[in-house]
Design an enzyme around this catalytic site. Sequence first.
Site, PDB file in Angstrom:
ATOM      1  N   LEU A  36      35.761  34.379  36.114  1.00  0.00           N
ATOM      2  CA  LEU A  36      36.951  34.178  36.913  1.00  0.00           C
ATOM      3  C   LEU A  36      36.862  32.817  37.595  1.00  0.00           C
ATOM      4  CD1 LEU A  36      37.311  37.705  38.558  1.00  0.00           C
ATOM      5  CD2 LEU A  36      38.631  36.770  36.645  1.00  0.00           C
ATOM      6  N   SER A  37      37.952  32.386  38.215  1.00  0.00           N
ATOM      7  CA  SER A  37      37.915  31.052  38.826  1.00  0.00           C
ATOM      8  C   SER A  37      36.837  30.964  39.898  1.00  0.00           C
ATOM      9  CB  SER A  37      39.280  30.686  39.402  1.00  0.00           C
ATOM     10  OG  SER A  37      39.679  31.619  40.386  1.00  0.00           O
ATOM     11  N   GLU A  38      36.583  32.087  40.610  1.00  0.00           N
ATOM     12  CA  GLU A  38      35.510  32.085  41.608  1.00  0.00           C
ATOM     13  C   GLU A  38      34.844  33.458  41.652  1.00  0.00           C
ATOM     14  OE1 GLU A  38      34.687  29.383  43.245  1.00  0.00           O
ATOM     15  OE2 GLU A  38      36.494  28.153  43.083  1.00  0.00           O
ATOM     16  N   THR A  39      33.529  33.448  41.874  1.00  0.00           N
ATOM     17  CA  THR A  39      32.784  34.647  42.234  1.00  0.00           C
ATOM     18  C   THR A  39      32.132  34.381  43.579  1.00  0.00           C
ATOM     19  OG1 THR A  39      32.357  35.263  39.935  1.00  0.00           O
ATOM     20  CG2 THR A  39      30.903  36.201  41.600  1.00  0.00           C
ATOM     21  N   ALA A  57      35.807  37.680  41.958  1.00  0.00           N
ATOM     22  CA  ALA A  57      34.782  38.711  41.986  1.00  0.00           C
ATOM     23  C   ALA A  57      34.029  38.610  43.304  1.00  0.00           C
ATOM     24  CB  ALA A  57      33.823  38.543  40.811  1.00  0.00           C
TER      25      ALA A  57
END
Length: 297
Positions: free
Chosen positions: A44-47, A20
């Site tokens: 998600l895994s990263e924002t 994101a």
Amino acid sequence: MRIRTVDAFTDRPFAGNPAAVVLLPAGPFPDDAWLAQVAAEVNLSETAFAHPLPDDPEADWALRWFTPTTEVAMCGHATLATAHVLHTTGTASGTVRFATRSGVLTAALPVDTAQAPGPATATAAAAPAGTITLDFPTAPLTAATPPPNLSAALGAPVLACYDTGPNVGDLLVELATEAAVRTLAPDLRAIAGLPVRGVIVTAAAERADADYDFVSRFFGPASGIDEDPVTGSAHTALAPLWSPRLGRTELTGLQVSARTGRVRTLLRGARTLLEGTAVTVIDGELHATAVTAPAAN
């Protein structure tokens, strides 16, 4: 305020690694608690959160990355996703400099080769259309003694083990074969108990005619990521491991998660270039009363 989901290190939707991206207005970041809540909500895994730095001579944007449970010092795929958003929205062009916890990282945005002056470089010629090139610090690999329970936690014998330094913060583990990496079914609870951000597992490509040079997977349950689909930062450690062995500074890594993704690595001494493409999948509105400044693009 816009929030976008971008699949990174892929040229098609629903592959690669989703991140994101939230572009914030100029000024300080919102409270850490709010950033963490957004990242947890997105899950998600990263924002990635970024805001412009109009008066900073060293960088163009400030950039931070959050997993659903913690902030991290470096993230490749969410940086690629942020650069992709800046490019596709017309917010930036050329090379973008990001101020991060790992120093200034740069992203060279795609160039329209039909309009670009001069001959294309060998790197540009080899790269697909829309390729973004990230410039990251090379991870300083140090041989490490495997933790006593590592092989049991992974469910496979360990050939070698490396510390990847403070920016990456992972344990890099070499397995005997590509098949061993692909079929790995680790004990995630045991992996979470290791004193590292996560565990990268890797092996050389088994087939000489494969269109990739090595495979990898990444497990980070202690950071809220059981298995990451494609881990850009891990390739700053994978490049200095495999390039000397294979005798080439330019390699292609295939991360063999369920979604899969490719990262082209170019080892340049203390720096590693990571090449990849990205696709915007979702473009929506973030309703966030904690941020009162005018919304960015």
